[in-house]
Design an enzyme around this catalytic site. Structure first.
Site, PDB file in Angstrom:
ATOM      1  N   ASP A 134       0.846  -1.178   0.000  1.00 35.12           N
ATOM      2  CA  ASP A 134       0.000   0.000   0.000  1.00 35.12           C
ATOM      3  C   ASP A 134       0.886   1.234   0.000  1.00 35.12           C
ATOM      4  OD1 ASP A 134      -2.535   1.360   0.252  1.00 35.12           O
ATOM      5  OD2 ASP A 134      -1.885   1.912   2.251  1.00 35.12           O
ATOM      6  N   SER A 135       0.263   2.388  -0.267  1.00 35.55           N
ATOM      7  CA  SER A 135       1.001   3.640  -0.242  1.00 35.55           C
ATOM      8  C   SER A 135       1.362   4.037   1.190  1.00 35.55           C
ATOM      9  CB  SER A 135       0.138   4.734  -0.872  1.00 35.55           C
ATOM     10  OG  SER A 135      -1.115   4.769  -0.222  1.00 35.55           O
ATOM     11  N   GLU A 178      -6.646   9.282   8.741  1.00 33.83           N
ATOM     12  CA  GLU A 178      -5.320   9.138   9.374  1.00 33.83           C
ATOM     13  C   GLU A 178      -5.291   9.863  10.725  1.00 33.83           C
ATOM     14  OE1 GLU A 178      -1.831   8.731   7.454  1.00 33.83           O
ATOM     15  OE2 GLU A 178      -2.817   7.353   6.074  1.00 33.83           O
ATOM     16  N   CYS A 206     -11.237   2.997  -1.710  1.00 36.35           N
ATOM     17  CA  CYS A 206      -9.998   3.494  -1.109  1.00 36.35           C
ATOM     18  C   CYS A 206      -9.770   2.724   0.185  1.00 36.35           C
ATOM     19  CB  CYS A 206     -10.121   4.990  -0.823  1.00 36.35           C
ATOM     20  SG  CYS A 206      -8.735   5.672   0.099  1.00 36.35           S
ATOM     21  N   CYS A 232      -3.772  -1.044  -2.234  1.00 39.98           N
ATOM     22  CA  CYS A 232      -4.034   0.363  -2.558  1.00 39.98           C
ATOM     23  C   CYS A 232      -4.879   0.473  -3.829  1.00 39.98           C
ATOM     24  CB  CYS A 232      -2.687   1.061  -2.758  1.00 39.98           C
ATOM     25  SG  CYS A 232      -2.809   2.773  -3.224  1.00 39.98           S
ATOM     26  N   HIS A 239      -8.796   3.561   2.987  1.00 40.52           N
ATOM     27  CA  HIS A 239      -9.141   4.219   4.256  1.00 40.52           C
ATOM     28  C   HIS A 239     -10.638   4.220   4.552  1.00 40.52           C
ATOM     29  CE1 HIS A 239      -5.074   5.535   3.759  1.00 40.52           C
ATOM     30  NE2 HIS A 239      -5.087   6.273   4.846  1.00 40.52           N
TER      31      HIS A 239
HETATM   32  N1  DGL Z   1      -4.087   3.720  -0.388  1.00 40.66           N
HETATM   33  C1  DGL Z   1      -4.737   4.785  -1.147  1.00 40.66           C
HETATM   34  C2  DGL Z   1      -5.930   4.188  -1.900  1.00 40.66           C
HETATM   35  O1  DGL Z   1      -6.477   3.155  -1.548  1.00 40.66           O
HETATM   36  C3  DGL Z   1      -5.163   5.929  -0.256  1.00 40.66           C
HETATM   37  C4  DGL Z   1      -4.009   6.726   0.308  1.00 40.66           C
HETATM   38  C5  DGL Z   1      -3.198   7.452  -0.746  1.00 40.66           C
HETATM   39  O2  DGL Z   1      -3.695   8.403  -1.380  1.00 40.66           O
HETATM   40  O3  DGL Z   1      -2.061   7.059  -0.951  1.00 40.66           O
HETATM   41  O4  DGL Z   1      -6.350   4.749  -2.869  1.00 40.66           O
END
Ligand code: DGL
Length: 282
Positions: free
Chosen positions: A13-14, A169, A201, A76, A203
């Protein structure tokens, strides 16, 4: 590369958000070892260019392939939306050479968009589907494409929600400010009377109670983390690569920035302690 079934599932993930996927995987596949990479030094990806996201995704894929994972799970949504092909291209790993012919093992790659689209199509009664995600995910049109491939008649209403990642977050899952911003983002989607909303997403599953409260119980929420755990379990079953060891699984977390923040927020995401978190540079 070895063929042992106790090789880990590589999740990436990012940053921290992919832990919602790890949480679903742990519940669904309790004997699997997991190696997680969160690019905490470079998050967020959702507001970056396609070129940059592809470059980062390639570096993470190479890192996890070196860790000998048996499956790559792109947690992600942003990477799944814009860098899926880059990741697939790197998943063909030369393992040996026989008479100058390279033998290649392909590590399966799972991405969430197709899985969520399938569930959305199964659940919708009115064929009116909303999708929320980061700007990169929504601009890529990947969800709308995946839904239309399954049903040409479905109507898809997409909305980028750039402020939701920082709010989650911050741990503001039910803060009045989050409620106000979510209400504002959802206005156009509500106006279209969608009966299903894809949480596109990592989150957003943490905002499920708030989203359900705003939208009402008549709207199905499609949780991309759960969708991912379901397709991972199916693939592991089909390919017979489930871990045969019933000893407690190992979970290892790698991050690209100092681990403290990841550990603190991550434990809130997961509702449990994380254990080993290591700093690495790619
Ligand atoms: N992990 C990213 C997503 O699911 C969200 C966080 C980011 O923008 O890096 O799109």
């Amino acid at each position: 590369m070895n063929s042992q079934t106790n090789r880990a599932i590589g999740v990436f993930d990012s940053g921290i958000g992919g832990l919602t996927v790890v949480r679903s995987l742990m519940e669904r596949l309790p004997f699997e070892n997991i190696i997680y990479f969160g690019d905490t030094a470079r998050v967020p990806y959702g507001v970056k260019s396609v070129e940059t996201i592809n470059r980062y995704a390639a570096e993470i894929t190479e890192f996890l392939i070196k860790k000998d994972v048996k499956l790559l799970v792109v947690a992600c949504n942003t990477m799944a939306a814009v860098a899926h092909q880059t990741i697939v291209d790197l998943s063909h790993v030369p393992v040996a050479a026989v008479a100058s012919q390279k033998i290649v093992e392909t590590v399966p790659v799972l991405e969430v968009i197709d899985a969520s689209a399938r569930i959305a199509i199964q659940k919708t009664r009115t064929k009116s589907i909303g999708v929320i995600g980061t700007p990169a995910t929504i601009n890529s049109n990947a969800y709308a494409r995946a839904i239309h491939l399954l049903d040409k008649e479905a109507k898809v209403f997409s909305q980028a929600c750039p402020l939701l990642v920082p709010l989650v977050e911050e741990g503001w899952f039910d803060h009045p400010a989050t409620r106000l911003i979510v209400q504002e983002y959802l206005k156009p989607v509500i106006a279209e009377q969608v009966d299903t909303l894809v949480l596109g997403c990592t989150h957003y599953p943490l905002l499920k109670p708030l989203l359900q409260d705003i939208l009402g119980n008549g709207v199905n929420l499609i949780d991309s983390a759960e969708a991912m755990a379901d397709i991972a379990a199916d693939l592991i079953d089909q390919q017979k690569i489930g871990n045969k060891n019933s000893s407690p699984p190992e979970y290892t977390f790698y991050v690209s920035d100092l681990p403290y923040r990841f550990q603190t927020i991550g434990e809130r995401f997961m509702g449990r302690t994380l254990g080993r978190v290591e700093l690495v540079s790619l």
